[in-house]
Design a protein around this motif. Structure first.
Motif, PDB file in Angstrom:
ATOM      1  N   GLU A  99       0.835  -1.206   0.000  1.00  0.00           N
ATOM      2  CA  GLU A  99       0.000   0.000   0.000  1.00  0.00           C
ATOM      3  C   GLU A  99       0.869   1.256   0.000  1.00  0.00           C
ATOM      4  O   GLU A  99       0.591   2.212  -0.727  1.00  0.00           O
ATOM      5  CB  GLU A  99      -0.923   0.006   1.232  1.00  0.00           C
ATOM      6  N   HIS A 100       1.944   1.255   0.801  1.00  0.00           N
ATOM      7  CA  HIS A 100       2.843   2.413   0.813  1.00  0.00           C
ATOM      8  C   HIS A 100       3.562   2.548  -0.525  1.00  0.00           C
ATOM      9  O   HIS A 100       3.798   3.658  -1.011  1.00  0.00           O
ATOM     10  CB  HIS A 100       3.868   2.283   1.947  1.00  0.00           C
ATOM     11  N   ALA A 101       3.941   1.411  -1.110  1.00  0.00           N
ATOM     12  CA  ALA A 101       4.618   1.446  -2.405  1.00  0.00           C
ATOM     13  C   ALA A 101       3.700   2.030  -3.473  1.00  0.00           C
ATOM     14  O   ALA A 101       4.114   2.875  -4.279  1.00  0.00           O
ATOM     15  CB  ALA A 101       5.077   0.044  -2.805  1.00  0.00           C
ATOM     16  N   VAL A 102       2.434   1.577  -3.485  1.00  0.00           N
ATOM     17  CA  VAL A 102       1.468   2.097  -4.455  1.00  0.00           C
ATOM     18  C   VAL A 102       1.255   3.591  -4.234  1.00  0.00           C
ATOM     19  O   VAL A 102       1.229   4.382  -5.195  1.00  0.00           O
ATOM     20  CB  VAL A 102       0.133   1.329  -4.349  1.00  0.00           C
ATOM     21  N   TYR A 131       2.573  -3.997  -8.796  1.00  0.00           N
ATOM     22  CA  TYR A 131       3.695  -3.564  -7.968  1.00  0.00           C
ATOM     23  C   TYR A 131       4.401  -4.744  -7.302  1.00  0.00           C
ATOM     24  O   TYR A 131       5.602  -4.684  -7.038  1.00  0.00           O
ATOM     25  CB  TYR A 131       3.234  -2.534  -6.939  1.00  0.00           C
ATOM     26  N   ARG A 132       3.670  -5.811  -7.049  1.00  0.00           N
ATOM     27  CA  ARG A 132       4.306  -7.020  -6.515  1.00  0.00           C
ATOM     28  C   ARG A 132       5.251  -7.644  -7.546  1.00  0.00           C
ATOM     29  O   ARG A 132       6.299  -8.184  -7.191  1.00  0.00           O
ATOM     30  CB  ARG A 132       3.235  -8.053  -6.152  1.00  0.00           C
ATOM     31  N   HIS A 182      10.467   4.607  -8.370  1.00  0.00           N
ATOM     32  CA  HIS A 182      10.383   3.188  -8.024  1.00  0.00           C
ATOM     33  C   HIS A 182      10.453   3.065  -6.508  1.00  0.00           C
ATOM     34  O   HIS A 182      10.536   4.079  -5.795  1.00  0.00           O
ATOM     35  CB  HIS A 182      11.503   2.375  -8.679  1.00  0.00           C
ATOM     36  N   TYR A 183      10.385   1.823  -6.027  1.00  0.00           N
ATOM     37  CA  TYR A 183      10.386   1.598  -4.587  1.00  0.00           C
ATOM     38  C   TYR A 183      11.228   0.376  -4.264  1.00  0.00           C
ATOM     39  O   TYR A 183      11.512  -0.467  -5.116  1.00  0.00           O
ATOM     40  CB  TYR A 183       8.959   1.398  -4.073  1.00  0.00           C
ATOM     41  N   LEU A 184      11.638   0.274  -3.004  1.00  0.00           N
ATOM     42  CA  LEU A 184      12.311  -0.902  -2.462  1.00  0.00           C
ATOM     43  C   LEU A 184      11.656  -1.241  -1.138  1.00  0.00           C
ATOM     44  O   LEU A 184      11.148  -0.357  -0.447  1.00  0.00           O
ATOM     45  CB  LEU A 184      13.804  -0.621  -2.228  1.00  0.00           C
ATOM     46  N   MET A 238       4.320   5.465  -5.580  1.00  0.00           N
ATOM     47  CA  MET A 238       4.397   5.511  -7.042  1.00  0.00           C
ATOM     48  C   MET A 238       3.343   6.462  -7.611  1.00  0.00           C
ATOM     49  O   MET A 238       3.607   7.210  -8.558  1.00  0.00           O
ATOM     50  CB  MET A 238       4.224   4.107  -7.619  1.00  0.00           C
ATOM     51  N   LYS A 239       2.146   6.427  -7.036  1.00  0.00           N
ATOM     52  CA  LYS A 239       1.104   7.345  -7.502  1.00  0.00           C
ATOM     53  C   LYS A 239       1.476   8.795  -7.216  1.00  0.00           C
ATOM     54  O   LYS A 239       1.090   9.705  -7.951  1.00  0.00           O
ATOM     55  CB  LYS A 239      -0.221   7.008  -6.824  1.00  0.00           C
TER      56      LYS A 239
END
Length: 460
Positions: A89-92, A297-298, A101-103, A95-96
């Protein structure tokens, strides 16, 4: 080569130091800050080419606040957000909000370095040169291929999910094999599944397996592809074609790291490393509801992009030599050499079918050419008059045209003698006549070729 600077923003001192050491070993300069205010001051004084920031930074502004402040003045600045493990959820959200990108924690060295290189490369930065030790059967010396191979070497040892993107025919499965071969899982199974080739009603049982009696026709228990892969690699090709209902079940399996056969209540651990591939724009599909956003995202933890062949024309001579040697060896012949004019034609054609199309063209050319060299006249005429768009799907749209041209060329070289043309093509005369009939190349005189062996070519 100018040194690239990475600003690391992390309130955990040890992690800050470790990430800096990883990036410096790769050839980057680093600066570090423990909170958003310190990061903004450092950026104002010294700038940076890329920012890696934790989502949570203790007191004060968080990583998203920092990103907004930086991108307000520098919209093209690449930013990677680090989130807690499993917190998609934090990654999404990141990105929004504009993150590139994320790690997730714990951060893997290979993932961090690969993403930094990926984003800087995408932004047009000249990266520190790293020569790959192996090519894993991937032919090419262009900068794009060197960077791809280096990324494969970096991320292969990590367990992270990799998503390979690129047009049809660019060699996505070959890259998936390379990731497997270069990993500690190399001695475990590599299992490939084409999601587009499986009917929607069968894909769940194919992936997860089933118990005897789970449904009509399930006469015995059967393991699914996840089980078959074991501790190896499961490659899901054309993952963008997976039905939405199945996407939910795949997402759950990845979140819980376990699978359950149909008809069973006993979950089993998911040990395989997942690699996926698609020629679709899954980010857009996710935005428009055709693909689950949380699953996207997964799967897109480590992105690998394969450039189309038209964007790496400097690799065409190497690829052509590779295929000519391969097909000549299969025929027990010495490989023919390409003339300069023929090579120029190959490098000028846009290759909408990419490497697969080049491979098909050269296989056909080796079969049809008896001399020691391949000149312009030995190549299909379609290469001199390419399709209007370089992005057409050659393999689905043009293969009947190429097959027809192959047959016509064989007939012309044998003065329309079907028996000799069949020998030249390496098929039986009956097979040749079936192909000719299907392609509309048989005349109306009857089934038998005229006395003397020559046939007629019908008008189009």
């Amino acid at each position: 080569m100018p040194e690239h600077t990475i600003l690391i923003v992390e309130d955990e001192r040890n992690l800050r130091r470790v990430m800096a050491a990883w990036l410096e070993e790769e050839g980057f300069a680093t600066r570090a800050a423990e909170n958003a205010e310190d990061a903004l001051e450092q950026f104002a004084r010294n700038g940076a080419d890329l920012v890696v920031t934790d989502h949570r930074l203790g007191s004060g502004r968080n990583g998203l606040d920092l990103m907004h402040a930086l991108k307000a003045e520098h919209p093209d600045l690449p930013v990677i957000i680090v989130t807690a493990y499993g917190n998609v959820e934090h990654a999404v959200e990141a990105m929004k909000a504009g993150a590139d990108h994320y790690l997730t924690k714990p951060v893997e060295e290979a993932d961090l370095v690969a993403l930094v290189r990926n984003l800087l490369n995408r932004s047009g930065h000249a990266l520190p040169t790293q020569q790959p030790e192996q090519n894993f059967g991937i032919v090419g010396e262009s900068q794009a291929i060197s960077e791809l191979l280096h990324t494969v070497e970096l991320v292969a040892p990590a367990p992270s999910t990799v998503q390979i993107t690129g047009e049809s025919g660019t060699g996505k499965e070959l890259v998936a094999h390379a990731l497997h071969t270069a990993s500690p899982r190399a001695n475990e199974p590599f299992v490939a599944v084409n999601c587009a080739a499986l009917p929607a009603e069968l894909i769940e049982s194919e992936l997860f397996g089933y118990e005897k009696g789970a449904f009509t026709g399930a006469h015995q228990s059967r393991p699914g592809k996840f089980e078959e892969a074991g501790k190896g690699t499961l490659f899901l090709d054309e993952v963008g074609e997976m039905p939405l209902a199945m996407q939910v079940k795949l997402l759950r399996a990845l979140q819980e790291r376990e699978i359950t056969r149909l008809g069973s209540h006993r979950p089993q651990p998911l040990n395989a490393r997942l690699v996926t591939a698609t020629n679709r724009d899954l980010a857009r599909d996710a935005e428009e509801g055709r693909f689950r956003e949380d699953l996207y995202y997964r799967l897109n933890v480590i992105p690998l992009h394969l450039p189309p062949l038209r964007d790496r024309v400097e690799d065409i001579p190497l690829l052509a030599r590779h295929f000519l040697e391969q097909f000549a060896h299969q025929l027990g012949r010495n490989p023919p050499a390409l003339t300069g004019e023929a090579l120029s034609i190959l490098q000028s054609y846009p290759w909408p079918g990419n490497i697969r199309e080049l491979q098909n063209v050269l296989e056909r050319t080796v079969v049809m050419t008896r001399g020691d060299t391949i000149g312009p006249d030995d190549l299909p005429s379609t290469l001199s008059s390419p399709p209007a768009s370089g992005k057409a799907d050659f393999t689905t749209h043009h293969l009947p045209t190429i097959e027809r041209q192959v047959v016509i060329d064989a007939m012309e070289k044998t003065n329309w003698n079907q028996s000799r043309a069949a020998v030249l093509l390496g098929i039986s005369r009956k097979q040749l006549r079936t192909k000719m009939k299907n392609l509309g190349l048989l005349g109306s005189e009857g089934d038998e070729e005229p006395e003397g062996g020559s046939g007629s070519l019908p008008s189009d």
